[in-house]
Design a protein around this motif. Structure first.
Motif, short mmCIF file in Angstrom:
data_model
loop_
_atom_site.label_atom_id
_atom_site.label_comp_id
_atom_site.label_asym_id
_atom_site.label_seq_id
_atom_site.Cartn_x
_atom_site.Cartn_y
_atom_site.Cartn_z
N GLY A 57 21.04 -9.23 -8.60
CA GLY A 57 22.13 -9.52 -7.68
C GLY A 57 22.45 -8.39 -6.72
N LYS A 58 21.77 -7.26 -6.86
CA LYS A 58 22.01 -6.11 -5.98
C LYS A 58 20.75 -5.86 -5.15
N ASN A 59 20.90 -5.89 -3.82
CA ASN A 59 19.76 -5.68 -2.93
C ASN A 59 19.30 -4.23 -2.94
N GLN A 60 17.99 -4.03 -2.98
CA GLN A 60 17.40 -2.70 -2.85
C GLN A 60 16.28 -2.77 -1.82
N MET A 61 16.27 -1.82 -0.88
CA MET A 61 15.26 -1.80 0.16
C MET A 61 14.15 -0.83 -0.22
N TYR A 62 12.90 -1.24 0.06
CA TYR A 62 11.73 -0.43 -0.23
C TYR A 62 10.83 -0.36 1.00
N ARG A 63 9.97 0.66 1.01
CA ARG A 63 8.99 0.79 2.08
C ARG A 63 7.67 1.23 1.45
N THR A 64 6.59 0.59 1.88
CA THR A 64 5.26 0.96 1.42
C THR A 64 4.30 0.96 2.60
N ILE A 65 3.20 1.65 2.45
CA ILE A 65 2.17 1.69 3.49
C ILE A 65 1.51 0.32 3.56
N ARG A 66 1.24 -0.12 4.76
CA ARG A 66 0.56 -1.42 4.94
C ARG A 66 -0.92 -1.27 4.63
N VAL A 67 -1.42 -2.18 3.80
CA VAL A 67 -2.83 -2.23 3.44
C VAL A 67 -3.38 -3.56 3.95
N GLU A 68 -4.59 -3.53 4.50
CA GLU A 68 -5.21 -4.78 4.95
C GLU A 68 -5.48 -5.66 3.75
N ASP A 69 -4.72 -6.74 3.64
CA ASP A 69 -4.83 -7.66 2.52
C ASP A 69 -4.76 -9.07 3.08
N PRO A 70 -5.92 -9.75 3.18
CA PRO A 70 -5.92 -11.09 3.78
C PRO A 70 -5.15 -12.14 2.98
N ASP A 71 -4.90 -11.88 1.70
CA ASP A 71 -4.19 -12.85 0.86
C ASP A 71 -2.69 -12.58 0.76
N LEU A 72 -2.20 -11.56 1.44
CA LEU A 72 -0.80 -11.18 1.30
C LEU A 72 0.15 -12.30 1.71
N VAL A 73 -0.07 -12.88 2.86
CA VAL A 73 0.85 -13.91 3.37
C VAL A 73 0.88 -15.10 2.42
N SER A 74 -0.26 -15.51 1.90
CA SER A 74 -0.27 -16.66 0.97
C SER A 74 0.46 -16.32 -0.32
N ARG A 75 0.33 -15.08 -0.80
CA ARG A 75 1.08 -14.67 -2.01
C ARG A 75 2.57 -14.72 -1.76
N LEU A 76 2.98 -14.25 -0.59
CA LEU A 76 4.41 -14.25 -0.27
C LEU A 76 4.94 -15.67 -0.13
N LEU A 77 4.18 -16.54 0.49
CA LEU A 77 4.61 -17.93 0.65
C LEU A 77 4.70 -18.65 -0.69
N GLU A 78 3.81 -18.34 -1.61
CA GLU A 78 3.86 -18.94 -2.95
C GLU A 78 5.16 -18.58 -3.67
N GLN A 79 5.69 -17.41 -3.39
CA GLN A 79 6.92 -16.94 -4.04
C GLN A 79 8.17 -17.24 -3.20
N ASN A 80 8.01 -18.00 -2.12
CA ASN A 80 9.13 -18.37 -1.23
C ASN A 80 9.84 -17.13 -0.66
N VAL A 81 9.07 -16.16 -0.21
CA VAL A 81 9.61 -14.93 0.37
C VAL A 81 9.75 -15.14 1.87
N LYS A 82 10.87 -14.70 2.42
CA LYS A 82 11.08 -14.76 3.87
C LYS A 82 10.23 -13.66 4.51
#
Length: 121
Positions: free
Chosen positions: A79-104
């Motif tokens: 219930g408490k928001n936490q912000m994170y930052r990571t280096i971007r890695v070329e990952d062609p499956d990233l968007v599909s993983r995020l969509l599977e988890q209903n991430v905005k």
């Protein structure tokens, strides 16, 4: 030679209002350029890409912002928001993983305009 008379009610040593306005604008610009990014950096934790993927798989990631160099994301495990930052890695499956988890998902565009030009606009 003509001697100028002083206008009544006007103090020649009084600083004009526009000087205070310029000082106030300069202070606000400095705060915006220095303090705001510093405070945002305090709220954002650095993490590695593997931890980011684990958080996505656990379903605690609610929002992701994909940039040219970094991925910023928000978790809400208890219930408490936490912000994170990571280096971007070329990952062609990233968007599909995020969509599977209903991430905005949002993206950012690199702004190449100079700071002076953006201030004038």
């Amino acid at each position: 030679m003509e001697v100028r008379e002083k206008k009544p009610g006007r103090d020649p040593h009084k600083t004009p209002l526009y000087v205070y306005t310029i000082i106030a604008v300069a202070v606000l610009l400095l705060l915006n350029m220095i303090v705001v990014p510093y405070l945002e950096a305090l709220r954002t934790k650095e993490t590695d890409y593997t931890s980011f993927l684990h958080d996505v798989q656990k379903g605690v990631v609610t929002e992701v912002q994909i940039g040219d160099e970094y991925i910023h994301y928000v978790t809400e495990p208890s219930g408490k928001n936490q912000m994170y930052r990571t280096i971007r890695v070329e990952d062609p499956d990233l968007v599909s993983r995020l969509l599977e988890q209903n991430v905005k998902i949002t993206g950012t565009v690199m702004n190449n305009t100079s700071m002076i030009l953006s201030l004038l606009l």
